[in-house]
Motif scaffolding. Structure first.
Motif, PDB file in Angstrom:
ATOM      1  N   MET A   1      -7.269  -2.123  -0.696  1.00 50.34           N
ATOM      2  CA  MET A   1      -6.316  -1.404  -0.353  1.00 50.34           C
ATOM      3  C   MET A   1      -6.795   0.087  -0.304  1.00 50.34           C
ATOM      4  O   MET A   1      -7.703   0.542  -1.218  1.00 50.34           O
ATOM      5  CB  MET A   1      -5.058  -1.204  -1.205  1.00 50.34           C
ATOM      6  CG  MET A   1      -3.573  -0.443  -0.892  1.00 50.34           C
ATOM      7  SD  MET A   1      -2.411  -0.952  -2.034  1.00 50.34           S
ATOM      8  CE  MET A   1      -3.024  -0.522  -3.618  1.00 50.34           C
ATOM      9  N   PRO A   2      -6.644   0.917   0.674  1.00 58.98           N
ATOM     10  CA  PRO A   2      -5.561   0.687   1.854  1.00 58.98           C
ATOM     11  C   PRO A   2      -5.995   0.120   3.010  1.00 58.98           C
ATOM     12  O   PRO A   2      -5.441  -0.129   4.126  1.00 58.98           O
ATOM     13  CB  PRO A   2      -5.335   2.068   2.442  1.00 58.98           C
ATOM     14  CG  PRO A   2      -6.507   2.941   2.261  1.00 58.98           C
ATOM     15  CD  PRO A   2      -7.068   2.489   0.770  1.00 58.98           C
TER      16      PRO A   2
ATOM     17  N   SER B   1       0.803  -1.261   0.087  1.00 57.95           N
ATOM     18  CA  SER B   1       0.096  -0.050  -0.005  1.00 57.95           C
ATOM     19  C   SER B   1       0.856   1.341   0.050  1.00 57.95           C
ATOM     20  O   SER B   1       0.163   2.292  -0.371  1.00 57.95           O
ATOM     21  CB  SER B   1      -1.063  -0.141   1.300  1.00 57.95           C
ATOM     22  OG  SER B   1      -0.153   0.100   2.342  1.00 57.95           O
TER      23      SER B   1
END
Length: 334
Positions: free
Chosen positions: A303-304, A28
């Motif tokens: 993600m995140p 990330s």
């Protein structure tokens, strides 16, 4: 057998190496791949070094160790119980470890007993104690019957599950922490966690590798195995205790990560056959690959935000488990 092991083992090792490189190269933080590998060569800056060396690398290493432990433990349980649907958690080890971890979290003892190792140490101890309780209940006239053992595991697991539910209901401020631990994860684990688990994994693998021939003979039935020179009760206890120690070690550092020990040995069995002299060493590598990919998906899919590792392995494993059950109902030999 040796040619098969070299062929499949070599292929699995190359796949693990590729998976390791890929998993280490993405994340990330969006660090360029060139910077990742420059850092590994000692040419990175402080920021990339902190992320790659102190965050990604120990996490990936722990995922590999956890996958190996659970897969090898699953192979041991399936061999000794002569049941391809057997799982490392079948004897209630996960529930036992979860009781210990939930207790520590609920009463705020995360650093009071063994410092930052309080949760994994207590979870490991309660997981191992659970095994001995299950074995004690299952003993009949000094012998261990697999049917009684499985039933004892189910009973103890249900009993401990009620305690876990009670502690969850009592937890207000730490509810999320308990639930997150029980869903399984290798995030935010430093180098001390792989270092703590590695000796158990190494010893467990060595012991189970020596039991490959005995597990092959167990498939013929206990009476036949006895006639062929297998020490039945000693082999049972050796494999059960070793597999449980591996499971407890994995659960203590990563929480409950299900289905690994069910899926991996069975997939290997489908490819190389029922020889445990192949299944056990291949489980070491294939289990690592499975959990490493599951963890990579867990941290990259949303993600995140991160998905708990146990959720990913369950999403992948539950459909396969249902397939095995459906296959078994049709009377196909598993």
């Amino acid at each position: 057998m040796t040619k098969k092991l070299l062929l499949y083992g070599g292929g699995a090792t190359l796949l693990l190496l590729f998976s390791f490189i890929l998993s280490l190269s993405i994340g990330s933080s969006m660090i360029p791949i060139n910077d990742v590998w420059s850092t590994l060569l000692g040419k990175g800056n402080e920021v990339t070094e902190a992320i790659v060396i102190n965050v990604r690398l120990p996490r990936i290493t722990l995922a590999i160790l956890v996958g190996s432990a659970l897969a090898v433990a699953g192979a041991g349980f399936q061999g000794i119980l002569r049941n391809p649907l057997a799982d490392p958690y079948i004897l209630g080890v996960s529930s036992g470890a979860s009781v210990g971890a939930a207790f520590i979290i609920l009463f705020g003892l995360q650093s009071a007993l063994f410092g930052k190792y309080s949760i994994p140490v207590v979870a490991f101890i309660t997981g191992v104690l659970t095994l001995f309780v299950v074995i004690k209940i299952a003993m009949r006239n000094g012998q261990l019957q697999k049917e009684t053992l499985i039933l004892s595991g189910v009973i103890v697991q249900a009993f401990l599950g009620s305690f876990i539910s009670l502690m969850v209901s009592l937890s207000d401020t730490v509810l999320n922490e308990i639930i997150f631990w029980m869903m399984g994860s290798v995030t935010m684990r430093g180098w001390e966690y792989p270092q703590m688990m590695a000796p158990y994994l190494l010893i467990g693998i060595i012991i189970l590798l020596t039991q490959g021939r005995a597990l092959n003979l167990f498939a013929l039935g206990e009476r036949q195995a006895l006639h062929l020179g297998v020490a039945i009760e000693r082999t049972k206890m050796t494999v059960l205790i070793t597999s449980t120690l591996l499971t407890a070690a994995a659960v203590s550092v990563a929480g409950v990560v299900g289905f690994v020990g069910l899926i991996v040995p069975h997939l290997i069995r489908l490819v190389v056959g029922p020889d445990y002299r192949l299944i056990i060493p291949l489980s070491v590598v294939v289990g690592s690959i499975y959990v490493l990919w599951a963890d990579t998906i867990a941290r990259m899919a949303l993600m995140p935000k991160e998905i708990p590792l146990g959720v990913v392995t369950a999403l992948l494993g539950a459909p396969f488990f249902a397939y095995l059950l459906k296959k078994g109902k049709k009377g196909i030999n598993l």
